[in-house]
Scaffold this active site. Structure first.
Site, PDB file in Angstrom:
ATOM      1  N   ASP A 102       0.814  -1.208   0.000  1.00 53.31           N
ATOM      2  CA  ASP A 102       0.000   0.000   0.000  1.00 53.31           C
ATOM      3  C   ASP A 102       0.854   1.267   0.000  1.00 53.31           C
ATOM      4  O   ASP A 102       1.460   1.601   1.023  1.00 53.31           O
ATOM      5  CB  ASP A 102      -0.907  -0.034   1.228  1.00 53.31           C
ATOM      6  CG  ASP A 102      -1.782   1.196   1.371  1.00 53.31           C
ATOM      7  OD1 ASP A 102      -2.060   1.846   0.351  1.00 53.31           O
ATOM      8  OD2 ASP A 102      -2.183   1.496   2.511  1.00 53.31           O
ATOM      9  N   SER A 131      -0.024   4.193   2.790  1.00 53.47           N
ATOM     10  CA  SER A 131       0.280   4.133   4.216  1.00 53.47           C
ATOM     11  C   SER A 131       1.739   3.686   4.369  1.00 53.47           C
ATOM     12  O   SER A 131       2.403   3.370   3.378  1.00 53.47           O
ATOM     13  CB  SER A 131      -0.665   3.177   4.959  1.00 53.47           C
ATOM     14  OG  SER A 131      -0.471   1.833   4.531  1.00 53.47           O
ATOM     15  N   ASN A 138       3.072   1.744   7.471  1.00 54.26           N
ATOM     16  CA  ASN A 138       3.368   0.710   8.479  1.00 54.26           C
ATOM     17  C   ASN A 138       3.076  -0.682   7.956  1.00 54.26           C
ATOM     18  O   ASN A 138       2.220  -0.867   7.089  1.00 54.26           O
ATOM     19  CB  ASN A 138       2.550   0.941   9.743  1.00 54.26           C
ATOM     20  CG  ASN A 138       3.002   2.146  10.528  1.00 54.26           C
ATOM     21  OD1 ASN A 138       2.500   3.253  10.335  1.00 54.26           O
ATOM     22  ND2 ASN A 138       3.963   1.947  11.423  1.00 54.26           N
ATOM     23  N   TRP A 174       1.635  -4.300   9.191  1.00 53.57           N
ATOM     24  CA  TRP A 174       0.942  -5.022  10.258  1.00 53.57           C
ATOM     25  C   TRP A 174       0.348  -6.310   9.738  1.00 53.57           C
ATOM     26  O   TRP A 174      -0.011  -6.413   8.564  1.00 53.57           O
ATOM     27  CB  TRP A 174      -0.141  -4.169  10.929  1.00 53.57           C
ATOM     28  CG  TRP A 174      -1.320  -3.797  10.079  1.00 53.57           C
ATOM     29  CD1 TRP A 174      -1.506  -2.639   9.385  1.00 53.57           C
ATOM     30  CD2 TRP A 174      -2.504  -4.598   9.830  1.00 53.57           C
ATOM     31  NE1 TRP A 174      -2.714  -2.665   8.721  1.00 53.57           N
ATOM     32  CE2 TRP A 174      -3.345  -3.851   8.984  1.00 53.57           C
ATOM     33  CE3 TRP A 174      -2.915  -5.867  10.255  1.00 53.57           C
ATOM     34  CZ2 TRP A 174      -4.580  -4.328   8.541  1.00 53.57           C
ATOM     35  CZ3 TRP A 174      -4.146  -6.351   9.805  1.00 53.57           C
ATOM     36  CH2 TRP A 174      -4.967  -5.585   8.972  1.00 53.57           C
ATOM     37  N   TYR A 177      -7.584   3.834   8.538  1.00 54.36           N
ATOM     38  CA  TYR A 177      -7.598   3.942   7.080  1.00 54.36           C
ATOM     39  C   TYR A 177      -8.949   4.512   6.645  1.00 54.36           C
ATOM     40  O   TYR A 177      -9.845   4.693   7.470  1.00 54.36           O
ATOM     41  CB  TYR A 177      -7.397   2.563   6.435  1.00 54.36           C
ATOM     42  CG  TYR A 177      -6.103   1.881   6.822  1.00 54.36           C
ATOM     43  CD1 TYR A 177      -4.919   2.145   6.145  1.00 54.36           C
ATOM     44  CD2 TYR A 177      -6.070   0.952   7.865  1.00 54.36           C
ATOM     45  CE1 TYR A 177      -3.736   1.511   6.487  1.00 54.36           C
ATOM     46  CE2 TYR A 177      -4.882   0.317   8.224  1.00 54.36           C
ATOM     47  CZ  TYR A 177      -3.722   0.600   7.528  1.00 54.36           C
ATOM     48  OH  TYR A 177      -2.559  -0.027   7.875  1.00 54.36           O
ATOM     49  N   ASP A 209      -2.091   5.681  -5.197  1.00 51.37           N
ATOM     50  CA  ASP A 209      -2.376   4.805  -4.053  1.00 51.37           C
ATOM     51  C   ASP A 209      -2.631   3.379  -4.522  1.00 51.37           C
ATOM     52  O   ASP A 209      -3.695   3.074  -5.062  1.00 51.37           O
ATOM     53  CB  ASP A 209      -3.592   5.357  -3.300  1.00 51.37           C
ATOM     54  CG  ASP A 209      -3.905   4.586  -2.030  1.00 51.37           C
ATOM     55  OD1 ASP A 209      -3.186   3.606  -1.721  1.00 51.37           O
ATOM     56  OD2 ASP A 209      -4.864   4.958  -1.346  1.00 51.37           O
ATOM     57  N   THR A 253      -5.888   0.984  -3.145  1.00 53.95           N
ATOM     58  CA  THR A 253      -7.295   1.063  -3.504  1.00 53.95           C
ATOM     59  C   THR A 253      -7.461   0.881  -5.006  1.00 53.95           C
ATOM     60  O   THR A 253      -6.556   1.196  -5.782  1.00 53.95           O
ATOM     61  CB  THR A 253      -7.920   2.416  -3.089  1.00 53.95           C
ATOM     62  OG1 THR A 253      -9.299   2.437  -3.463  1.00 53.95           O
ATOM     63  CG2 THR A 253      -7.213   3.584  -3.758  1.00 53.95           C
TER      64      THR A 253
END
Length: 246
Positions: free
Chosen positions: A21, A24, A26, A28, A68, A206, A209
């Site tokens: 992505d 963003s 991070n 996880w 998000y 992005d 999406t």
């Protein structure tokens, strides 16, 4: 629609499907006993990280909470080895173990991804975490500070780290400067369709999406000009058969 790929965390590696992505920063994944993290009868369930099975795991424990456009997740930070493309090994990577993904709702439940690997810049990174790709550059894991997407047309795509595959395109690459190194933000001279014209604006590229998003008034004008129809989710769609005539 969603593009996702594999990442490995820990020693020996535990495999996860993540959305790579650019919106963003991070990394996880869900941890064992995560709440609202999928069910076995939907795509076989989510893969979950078990820190007790990794010899390179280091605890951090500080809180992680990220929001998000589709909702939020909560958990805590940890450190471990992260492997990209099976052989690009990044050591001491700070990432988050998610304990509750309920904020992402049905989109996450039905999605075929386990977590998210952010490819944005460190200015967006929570917890002061160096991004996975920045660590890959700093540790000399990649040849060049470049990554490239080839988005498949109704099929698998490809993400290249450390360069780009020139067999995936014809002609020359047009390099566009960033207007802000937070998201991959660029200046846009104009967006026009029919009677609609946005004028000078900005946008972000992005990879997380499949939607074109923007101010509701502008999106309504674009939809009206293109003949797109609204759905109950507040999104607009257009018949693919009409694309050539727009």
């Amino acid at each position: 629609a969603q593009y996702y790929g594999e990442v490995e965390i820990g020693t020996p590696p535990q495999k996860f499907a993540v959305v790579y992505d650019t919106g963003s920063s991070n990394l996880w994944v869900p941890k064992i006993n995560c709440q609202n993290c999928g069910y076995w009868f939907i795509h076989g369930g989510k893969s979950k990280f078990d820190s007790s099975k990794s010899s390179t795991y280091q605890a951090d424990g500080s809180d992680f909470h990220i929001t998000y456009g589709s909702g939020d997740v909560e958990g805590f930070f940890s450190f471990d080895t992260v492997t990209l493309a099976q052989d690009l090994q990044i050591t001491g990577q700070k990432f988050a173990e998610v304990q509750d993904a309920g904020g992402l709702g049905i989109g996450y439940m039905m999605g075929q991804f386990d977590g998210i690997l952010g490819l944005g810049f460190e200015t967006l990174s929570l917890g002061g975490a160096t991004t996975v790709f920045k660590n890959a550059i700093d540790q000399g894991v990649v040849n060049q500070p470049v990554f490239a997407f080839d988005l498949g047309d109704e099929g698998d795509g490809e993400l290249t780290f450390g360069g780009y595959d020139d067999s995936k395109f014809k002609g020359d690459i047009s390099w566009i400067p960033l207007s802000a190194a937070t998201y991959w933000q660029i200046d846009i001279e104009n967006i026009s369709l029919g009677s609609f014209s946005s004028g000078a604006t900005s946008g972000i590229v992005d990879s997380g999406t499949s939607l074109i998003t923007g101010p509701s008034s502008a999106i309504l004008q674009l939809a009206t000009s293109s003949g797109a129809m609204p759905n109950i989710m507040g999104e607009y769609t257009i018949d693919c058969g009409k694309v050539d005539s727009i």
